[in-house]
Design a protein around this motif. Structure first.
Motif, PDB file in Angstrom:
ATOM      1  N   TYR A 494       0.841  -1.198   0.000  1.00 12.59           N
ATOM      2  CA  TYR A 494       0.000   0.000   0.000  1.00 12.59           C
ATOM      3  C   TYR A 494       0.883   1.258   0.000  1.00 12.59           C
ATOM      4  CZ  TYR A 494      -3.897   3.030   1.565  1.00 12.59           C
ATOM      5  OH  TYR A 494      -4.863   3.999   1.664  1.00 12.59           O
ATOM      6  N   CYS A 495       1.937   1.188   0.855  1.00 10.22           N
ATOM      7  CA  CYS A 495       2.805   2.356   0.990  1.00 10.22           C
ATOM      8  C   CYS A 495       3.520   2.699  -0.319  1.00 10.22           C
ATOM      9  CB  CYS A 495       3.857   2.110   2.055  1.00 10.22           C
ATOM     10  SG  CYS A 495       3.165   2.089   3.676  1.00 10.22           S
ATOM     11  N   CYS A 496       3.972   1.645  -1.046  1.00 10.04           N
ATOM     12  CA  CYS A 496       4.736   1.959  -2.260  1.00 10.04           C
ATOM     13  C   CYS A 496       3.841   2.316  -3.441  1.00 10.04           C
ATOM     14  CB  CYS A 496       5.598   0.813  -2.738  1.00 10.04           C
ATOM     15  SG  CYS A 496       6.176  -0.284  -1.545  1.00 10.04           S
ATOM     16  N   ALA A 497       2.543   1.984  -3.343  1.00 13.58           N
ATOM     17  CA  ALA A 497       1.689   2.162  -4.524  1.00 13.58           C
ATOM     18  C   ALA A 497       1.402   3.635  -4.812  1.00 13.58           C
ATOM     19  CB  ALA A 497       0.388   1.419  -4.316  1.00 13.58           C
ATOM     20  N   GLU A 498       1.280   3.941  -6.129  1.00  8.94           N
ATOM     21  CA  GLU A 498       0.991   5.335  -6.501  1.00  8.94           C
ATOM     22  C   GLU A 498      -0.422   5.518  -7.017  1.00  8.94           C
ATOM     23  OE1 GLU A 498       4.097   6.281  -9.196  1.00  8.94           O
ATOM     24  OE2 GLU A 498       5.605   6.298  -7.596  1.00  8.94           O
ATOM     25  N   HIS A 499      -1.036   4.393  -7.483  1.00  7.14           N
ATOM     26  CA  HIS A 499      -2.429   4.466  -7.949  1.00  7.14           C
ATOM     27  C   HIS A 499      -3.208   3.331  -7.330  1.00  7.14           C
ATOM     28  CE1 HIS A 499      -1.779   7.594 -10.836  1.00  7.14           C
ATOM     29  NE2 HIS A 499      -0.664   6.977 -11.212  1.00  7.14           N
ATOM     30  N   ARG A 500      -3.958   3.676  -6.313  1.00 11.81           N
ATOM     31  CA  ARG A 500      -4.670   2.608  -5.596  1.00 11.81           C
ATOM     32  C   ARG A 500      -6.163   2.682  -5.892  1.00 11.81           C
ATOM     33  NH1 ARG A 500      -2.533   5.387  -0.731  1.00 11.81           N
ATOM     34  NH2 ARG A 500      -0.292   4.918  -0.620  1.00 11.81           N
ATOM     35  N   LEU A 501      -6.779   1.476  -5.998  1.00 11.02           N
ATOM     36  CA  LEU A 501      -8.238   1.399  -6.140  1.00 11.02           C
ATOM     37  C   LEU A 501      -8.793   0.608  -4.955  1.00 11.02           C
ATOM     38  CD1 LEU A 501     -10.916   1.727  -7.741  1.00 11.02           C
ATOM     39  CD2 LEU A 501     -10.376  -0.444  -8.875  1.00 11.02           C
ATOM     40  N   LEU A 502      -9.767   1.209  -4.275  1.00 10.64           N
ATOM     41  CA  LEU A 502     -10.416   0.488  -3.178  1.00 10.64           C
ATOM     42  C   LEU A 502     -11.903   0.374  -3.488  1.00 10.64           C
ATOM     43  CD1 LEU A 502      -8.127   2.562  -1.677  1.00 10.64           C
ATOM     44  CD2 LEU A 502      -8.714   0.968   0.138  1.00 10.64           C
ATOM     45  N   HIS A 674     -10.798  -1.044 -15.709  1.00 12.34           N
ATOM     46  CA  HIS A 674     -10.318  -0.631 -17.026  1.00 12.34           C
ATOM     47  C   HIS A 674     -10.182   0.878 -17.176  1.00 12.34           C
ATOM     48  CE1 HIS A 674     -11.941  -4.717 -18.443  1.00 12.34           C
ATOM     49  NE2 HIS A 674     -10.692  -4.796 -17.985  1.00 12.34           N
ATOM     50  N   SER A 675     -10.720   1.619 -16.227  1.00 15.94           N
ATOM     51  CA  SER A 675     -10.696   3.075 -16.395  1.00 15.94           C
ATOM     52  C   SER A 675      -9.300   3.663 -16.200  1.00 15.94           C
ATOM     53  CB  SER A 675     -11.688   3.726 -15.432  1.00 15.94           C
ATOM     54  OG  SER A 675     -11.309   3.411 -14.118  1.00 15.94           O
ATOM     55  N   GLU A 676      -8.448   3.012 -15.414  1.00 21.69           N
ATOM     56  CA  GLU A 676      -7.093   3.530 -15.142  1.00 21.69           C
ATOM     57  C   GLU A 676      -6.183   2.361 -14.795  1.00 21.69           C
ATOM     58  OE1 GLU A 676      -6.585   6.570 -12.018  1.00 21.69           O
ATOM     59  OE2 GLU A 676      -8.699   7.071 -12.397  1.00 21.69           O
ATOM     60  N   PRO A 677      -4.880   2.493 -14.901  1.00 21.02           N
ATOM     61  CA  PRO A 677      -4.006   1.418 -14.395  1.00 21.02           C
ATOM     62  C   PRO A 677      -3.779   1.606 -12.892  1.00 21.02           C
ATOM     63  CG  PRO A 677      -2.722   3.066 -15.590  1.00 21.02           C
ATOM     64  CD  PRO A 677      -4.144   3.559 -15.583  1.00 21.02           C
ATOM     65  N   TYR A 678      -3.870   0.540 -12.139  1.00 19.45           N
ATOM     66  CA  TYR A 678      -3.646   0.634 -10.683  1.00 19.45           C
ATOM     67  C   TYR A 678      -2.498  -0.271 -10.280  1.00 19.45           C
ATOM     68  CZ  TYR A 678      -8.280   2.706 -10.810  1.00 19.45           C
ATOM     69  OH  TYR A 678      -9.337   3.516 -11.092  1.00 19.45           O
ATOM     70  N   ASP A 679      -1.762   0.148  -9.258  1.00 20.69           N
ATOM     71  CA  ASP A 679      -0.714  -0.735  -8.742  1.00 20.69           C
ATOM     72  C   ASP A 679      -1.060  -1.281  -7.358  1.00 20.69           C
ATOM     73  OD1 ASP A 679      -0.496   1.678  -7.533  1.00 20.69           O
ATOM     74  OD2 ASP A 679       1.630   2.013  -8.004  1.00 20.69           O
ATOM     75  N   PHE A 680      -2.250  -0.971  -6.866  1.00 22.74           N
ATOM     76  CA  PHE A 680      -2.741  -1.591  -5.630  1.00 22.74           C
ATOM     77  C   PHE A 680      -4.263  -1.635  -5.705  1.00 22.74           C
ATOM     78  CE2 PHE A 680      -4.585  -1.539  -1.456  1.00 22.74           C
ATOM     79  CZ  PHE A 680      -3.806  -2.435  -0.725  1.00 22.74           C
ATOM     80  N   ILE A 681      -4.839  -2.847  -5.553  1.00 22.91           N
ATOM     81  CA  ILE A 681      -6.302  -2.967  -5.602  1.00 22.91           C
ATOM     82  C   ILE A 681      -6.767  -3.727  -4.367  1.00 22.91           C
ATOM     83  CG2 ILE A 681      -8.278  -3.921  -6.887  1.00 22.91           C
ATOM     84  CD1 ILE A 681      -6.351  -3.801  -9.394  1.00 22.91           C
TER      85      ILE A 681
END
Ligand code: ADQ
Length: 749
Positions: A494-502, A674-681
């Motif tokens: 979570y800490c390293c991610a720049e684009h997160r989706l919850l 699909h709306s954006e790229p995420y690096d944490f979901i």
């Protein structure tokens, strides 16, 4: 329980019943033990030969404190373990609650039931004592089999201590219909106690029905047929009609001792027909009604005077208790009145025995009888009827059986009687005495086959098989428990991610369930938490719910997050307008609402919720029994059309939803992914509709199922509070308090 020795221990059955199969006596010369070879002990003997075994129960007498250790050692050598009870416990738990409350009520004599809170307290304490005795002994892979109405709280007490234990319970007496059962002030406790078992065995399907009906009405459970999910477990309620050791009785009936006793009996009868009845002294056994029917028969058919001998056997029981004392007085009076009126120098209408007979004499009577009257007012099963069938092979006698005995469900070739219908009963006695030999033979042959095939060993095997089957059911994919190690790992990501989706479901996930759907509005702490998470610049937070869009807007619309309503039929990206799925169609609803209106009017407490693209029929506030029937009726009425129109009827938590299956949280999830790229979901949800969401997630996502292990999610968490704590923790790790965050309005609406 010792956890250490779990894995290599051999499989063992721990049998638990009020009484051990021994009777203890303390004389001056020391302790003595008499084995009481009851039907249950015989039935279990074959199982005990296959498994390790231990039998826990009361040894039948109060034991002085200084003798307890010795008694325990003595019994241990016979694979028995005592539960010591003092006089006060026997009075409150056994004589009081078991025999003066449960026994009469469960046999449909509510007016004979006392409801003494002190007795119940005692019952609970003694049940606890039994449970503790089991807990001390049990290992995880033991099979625990608990018997009868004296120990109905024990299954749940064991379950609470050891959630994984295999627990069976068998009720030997009837389970009453709900209107009778509801008279019991402790009905909820009793049902909860029983629900601790994996398999609940009853004598007949009527009992299964009565139990499941009461459980559905009183507890928050919904038995469909005879099964229900209780958390992670399946609870099965099933009929296992108990029986006898057919071979033992049959062989005994041919033994030298029995043949000799039969000869004596034969001489005594001098060509008269022999009628018998064999009962324990109890008001449930219909003793008075049978004597009345016999008297009426003699009055209506005087040609039988002097030609029939009735051997009336009654085993003494509880005759110091008022109800039983009165019954004995009435019985004695009636017998002496019938005998007094009809006896002659050389004939007695009734030969009355008020004692327990040795097996040889009992079996000789079974063997020689022309009719056996087994006519209780209510009986769980009644083994006398089966013993008679097993022993009467040569004679082809007639069994007259009460329709209120469990045995009448199996022994269809008996002459079935309602013991309260004196005239019909007297007529059936006449018919039985005049039945042609060939018919008697055929009827007896069928009944013998039934008892032979379904004997006590089969009963025990069937029960064990069901227990093992229920325990071994393959579970759907199972989520792992969430713990601090998992949390650390997720925190790191979570800490390293720049684009997160919850993606968070709402009801049951972030807030608990309430009776009134409107009561689930967000509390301040939740609003604050959501605002904080949504306020992190790297985060995109979406609430994904089955709720309608107006409610979500009212409760959460002021927060910087996305809202997905009605399982994805409507959505609103933060700061934007509500949009609906362009392919969604709600025009089908009118017709279905019209049909549902009729069911709703006929079901007090039910209500229809109309959403844009689905209809929800709520029945949380209804009588559970009625609701269950209505759901089945609605399904019958609507399912076929719905399927043809591409709609789906979906069972939810006390709701039935009619919806378009194309609209589901899986599709909504994919749209967000699909709306954006995420690096944490991360996704969290608590019910079946959330499973679509979990399945749509790419590998590497974190998915959390609230409240259940059975899920496509990777982890399960206990409840909404646990989930909130995880979210708080993530927020703190990813967005330390000293970091400058954008101001958020968290005022509740
Ligand atoms: P009970 O109420 O005890 O059992 P039942 O099944 O009829 O009733 O068993 C009675 C036993 O006592 C029989 O095995 C019979 O042979 C014996 N017996 C009766 N009179 C006797 C006498 N005078 N001398 C010797 N023996 C005698 C409870 C439930 C039943 C259920 C059983 C087993 O009430 O409905 O069938 O458990 O589950």
């Amino acid at each position: 329980m010792k956890e250490g020795d779990i894995h290599h221990a051999p499989r063992r059955i721990i049998n638990v019943s009020n009484r051990l199969p021994v009777k203890l006596a303390q004389a001056e010369e020391g302790l003595s033990y008499t084995t009481s070879e009851g039907g249950l002990a015989t039935g279990l003997s074959a199982l005990f030969a296959r498994y390790e075994s231990l039998w826990i129960g009361w040894p039948g007498a109060e034991v002085a404190a200084e003798n307890m250790a010795q008694v325990s050692v003595d019994l241990r050598s016979q694979k028995l373990a005592p539960v010591f009870l003092n006089a006060e416990e026997i009075e409150g738990y056994y004589e009081g609650f078991s025999n003066e409350t449960i026994w009469p009520l469960f046999h449909y004599f509510p007016s004979k039931s006392g409801f003494d809170a002190h007795f119940y307290e005692c019952y609970e304490q003694v049940n606890r004592k039994f449970a503790d005795a089991v807990i001390q002994e049990a290992k995880t892979n033991d099979i625990i089999w608990i018997h009868d109405y004296q120990l109905m709280l024990v299954p749940q007490m064991l379950r609470a201590a050891f959630p994984e234990l295999t627990i069976g319970f068998f009720l030997h007496i009837p389970f009453p219909a709900y209107p009778v059962f509801m008279a019991l002030p402790w009905r909820k406790d009793i049902l909860e106690g029983l629900m601790g078992a994996d398999v609940l065995g009853f004598q007949t399907y009527d009992d299964v029905h009565n139990f499941t009906d009461s459980a559905n009405r009183v507890l928050e459970v919904n038995f469909v047929g005879n099964e229900v999910k209780a958390g992670e477990r399946t609870v099965l309620a099933h009929a296992f009609p108990i029986s006898i050791d057919y071979r033992k009785f049959q062989e005994l009936s041919e033994s030298k001792e029995v043949l000799s006793a039969s000869k004596t009996l034969h001489t005594l009868l001098r060509g008269n027909k022999l009628a018998i009845s064999v009962d324990r002294l109890d008001y449930s056994k219909g003793i008075i009604q049978r004597l009345q029917a016999y008297e009426l028969f003699l009055n209506l058919h005087p040609e039988w005077l002097g030609k029939i001998s009735y051997f009336h056997l009654v085993v003494p029981s509880r005759d110091q208790v008022r109800n039983y004392r009165e019954l004995k007085e009435e019985m004695d009076k009636l017998i002496s009145s019938i005998n007094g009126r009809h006896a002659t120098f050389d004939w007695l209408p009734i030969h009355h025995f008020y004692r327990s007979l040795p097996p040889e004499q009992l079996v000789a009577m079974y063997r020689e009888a022309d009719i056996a009257w087994v006519t209780p007012l209510r009986d769980g099963m009644n083994l006398v009827s089966k013993e008679f069938v097993a022993c009467n092979s040569g004679r082809n006698g007639v069994l007259v059986l009460s329709e209120m005995a469990g045995a009448s469900r199996e022994l269809n070739d008996a002459l079935v009687v309602n013991p309260n219908d004196t005239e019909a009963f007297a007529q059936i006695i006449f018919e039985a005495l005049n039945m042609p030999a060939e018919e008697r033979k055929q009827r007896m042959k069928h009944m013998r086959q039934i008892v032979k095939q379904a004997d006590i060993f089969k009963w025990a095997d069937d029960f064990m098989e069901a227990l093992e089957e229920v325990k071994s059911r393959v579970l759907p994919p199972s989520a792992r428990p969430f713990n601090s190690i998992v949390l650390e790992r997720i925190e790191a990501k979570y800490c390293c991610a720049e684009h997160r989706l919850l993606l968070l479901d709402y009801d049951g996930t972030l807030v608990p369930f309430y009776d009134q759907p409107d009561a689930a509005r967000p509390d301040d702490a939740l609003l604050h938490l959501l605002a904080c998470i949504a306020g992190e610049p790297a985060n995109r937070l979406a609430i994904i719910s089955g709720r309608d869009r107006h409610t979500l807007e009212r409760w959460l619309g002021h927060l910087p997050l996305d809202l997905i309503a009605e399982h994805g039929a409507w959505y609103r990206v933060q700061g934007g307008e509500w949009e609906s799925r362009h392919d969604a169609d709600g025009s089908w609803k009118t017709k279905y609402i019209h049909k549902l209106n009729g069911f709703t009017r006929a079901t007090p407490g039910a209500l229809i919720e109309e959403k844009s693209y689905s209809i929800v029929w709520h029945y949380r506030q209804c009588d559970p029994f009625l609701a269950q029937r209505r759901v089945a009726e609605i399904r019958n009425a609507l399912e076929k059309n719905a399927q043809a129109e591409g709609l789906q009827l979906l069972d939810g938590n006390k709701v039935l939803e009619i919806r378009n299956p194309a609209i589901n949280k899986g599709r909504a999830t994919r749209r967000w992914l699909h709306s954006e790229p995420y690096d944490f979901i991360l996704a969290a949800g608590d019910d079946t509709t959330d499973e679509d969401m979990f399945k749509a997630l790419p590998t590497g996502s974190v998915s959390l199922r609230v409240g259940s292990k059975r899920s496509a999610a990777s982890f399960f968490v206990k409840d909404y509070k646990a989930l909130r704590r995880i979210l708080e923790q993530l927020h703190h790790s990813g967005f330390p308090p000293n970091h400058h965050s954008s101001p958020v309005n968290i005022t509740a609406c």
